[in-house]
Scaffold this active site. Structure first.
Site, PDB file in Angstrom:
ATOM      1  N   GLU A  35       0.711  -1.235  -0.017  1.00 31.71           N
ATOM      2  CA  GLU A  35      -0.081  -0.072   0.039  1.00 31.71           C
ATOM      3  C   GLU A  35       0.771   1.293  -0.163  1.00 31.71           C
ATOM      4  OE1 GLU A  35      -2.769  -0.179   2.961  1.00 31.71           O
ATOM      5  OE2 GLU A  35      -4.095  -1.783   2.166  1.00 31.71           O
ATOM      6  N   GLU A  60      -5.852  -8.221  -0.420  1.00 27.59           N
ATOM      7  CA  GLU A  60      -6.513  -7.960   1.002  1.00 27.59           C
ATOM      8  C   GLU A  60      -7.843  -7.878   0.346  1.00 27.59           C
ATOM      9  OE1 GLU A  60      -4.806  -4.923   3.607  1.00 27.59           O
ATOM     10  OE2 GLU A  60      -2.762  -5.622   2.875  1.00 27.59           O
TER      11      GLU A  60
END
Length: 505
Positions: free
Chosen positions: A173, A291
């Site tokens: 991320e 995710e």
């Protein structure tokens, strides 16, 4: 009553289902590791301190891969801290979750746990505070057979054979301002490409995942993917997607979360293929949706978040969401969406696995139990194998402010030729009434002979029903009746439900 139709056609193949689609994720966050998979004083603990009751539930869940050790945690992680004698490992501050990390569980111990549950390790490297050199060191330590300083260090630490890790995540991320080492797409794409190129010099057969957007709502979404892949396209095999959903009070929109996931996947595929065309490449980038889950992030921000200069707890209770029936139905619909994109989503990681936004919960010194979301995942990972099939659903629709008109029923099918089994997964988003699902089996032809049918559903009149420490078996799958007349199967889907229909030859 609403009515929906679908056709089960063996020729309508979307793509081969990669077993990695049924992966999960464990991060050094809250009680995921400590008091989750590892609790030496627990009555069920084995000689290594791992809870055997959790091991059995993970096996039942059917997790193929586990992404580790983060997540946000990895962007401040020094992998060297997690190997060697335990009593010599340093205790560190974890900036990601404002906690203290003891490093009692590290790379060796986690691989030992994976060996017990039968899952493959998907390892993330730190590209937040570290870079190419540290990634190469970790690769040499983990995968080189011997004869070098780091591979010999691994051997001295008790593992003669290499870990043989095939799939590696290049950071986590990096588009997110919350991430330690957050960067621009230009900077990250350059770093990821350099790291990938160096790692492939050690082993050209590694499978590498470059960071995509943390969600489709990020202001840089789309452009982040384009810029990052422009730099790293030829050096990686996957780009990641992350998406979490929560019920913010609009049940209809929440039930339609799969529409957003579908948009996310289609957009990333389009961007990746655009870069492919611009580069004139022969290579196709797949998606690692590493995710995804239901996560009540609003509660984390307002209740769970830890702060304070002197407040750095060890394994605090964080992100321990209790999942309801409606959560599980949406969760099942997200699995349907992933299967509908099996041609390009060839790896996925349910985030996370134990205690932290997880299908499995534990109590220190006490029991482990299945959350509502456990059941759709376990059923789909067990039976949703082979190839995924487009079933061409027709149904009524309902209006949402966010997504417009949304189908009342969404579905996908799978065909496992080796097992002689078809599986249909269907979700009903109808809130007030049941829906008759009419399944056309005519295209199965001779396969209809001797076909046995069974169906199970997850639903409840109380959409907030959940499995808890006090009542761990409140919600589970229930058999669902059906009728069959020749090549037509009729089944009544309850309002707000997720259903599995198995056809076994």
């Amino acid at each position: 009553m609403n009515t929906a139709h679908l056709s089960l056609r063996p020729s309508a193949v979307i793509g081969t289902i990669n077993p990695r689609l049924y992966g999960s994720f464990l991060e050094h966050l809250g009680r995921a590791v400590y008091d989750g998979i590892y609790e030496p004083g627990h009555p069920s603990a084995d000689a290594d301190g791992f809870r055997t009751d959790v091991i059995e539930l993970v096996k039942e869940l059917g997790v193929s891969t586990v992404r580790y050790p983060g997540g946000n945690f990895v962007s401040g992680f020094k992998w060297e801290d997690s190997v060697g004698p335990r009593d010599e490992r340093p205790t560190r501050l974890d900036l990601a979750w404002h906690s203290t990390e003891t490093n009692e569980i590290g790379l060796h111990e986690f691989q030992d746990w994976l060996d017990k549950v039968g899952s493959e390790l998907m390892l993330a490297v730190n590209l937040g505070t570290r870079g190419v050199a540290e990634a190469l060191d970790l690769l040499e330590y983990a995968n080189h057979r011997g004869g070098t300083a780091l591979s010999e260090q691994r051997i001295a630490n008790g593992r003669t054979d290499p870990f043989g890790i095939r799939m590696w995540c290049l950071g986590n991320e990096m588009d997110g301002p919350w991430q330690v080492g957050h960067s621009t797409a230009e900077y990250y794409g350059t770093l990821a490409a350099k790291t990938a190129q160096a790692m492939k010099m050690v082993d050209p057969d590694l499978e590498l995942v470059v960071c995509g957007s943390s969600s489709s709502s990020m202001p840089t979404f789309g452009e982040w993917e384009r810029v990052t892949l422009t730099h790293a396209y030829e050096d990686v095999e996957y780009i990641s997607c992350h998406a979490y959903y929560e019920n913010t009070g609009d049940l209809g929109a929440f039930l339609a979360s799969g529409v957003d996931m579908d948009y996310f996947i289609n957009s990333v595929v389009a961007t990746a293929d655009h870069v492919k065309a611009v580069r004139g490449s022969r290579k196709t980038i797949d998606i690692s949706f590493d995710e995804w889950n239901i996560w009540y992030n609003t509660r984390f921000e307002t209740v769970d978040r830890i702060a304070g200069v002197d407040n750095w707890p060890i394994a605090p209770r964080l992100l321990e969401d209790t999942y309801t029936v409606s959560d599980a139905v949406v969760f099942g619909s997200l699995l349907i969406t992933l299967l509908k994109h099996a041609d390009r989503v060839t790896s996925a990681s349910l985030a996370q696995l134990v205690n932290v936004i997880a299908p499995i919960m534990t109590e220190p010194g006490g029991p482990a139990w299945r959350q509502t979301t456990f059941f759709p995942f376990a059923a789909t990972s067990a039976h949703g194998r082979g190839v995924s099939l487009d079933v061409h659903v027709t149904s009524g629709t309902y209006a949402t402010e966010r997504f417009g008109e949304v189908p009342l029923v969404d579905a996908v099918a799978t065909h496992d030729a080796e097992a002689g089994r078809y599986a249909i997964y269907a979700v009903s988003r109808a809130v007030d009434s049941a829906t008759e699902l009419v399944v056309d089996l005519a295209d199965l032809g001779a396969d209809l002979d001797g076909l046995t049918v069974s169906a199970r559903t997850l639903t409840d009149p109380d959409l907030d029903a959940a499995n808890t420490l006090e009542d761990p078996d409140r919600v589970s799958l229930a058999d669902l009746p059906f009728t069959r007349d020749g090549s037509t199967l009729r089944i009544e889907l309850p309002a707000v439900s997720w259903t599995e229909i198995l056809l076994q030859g």
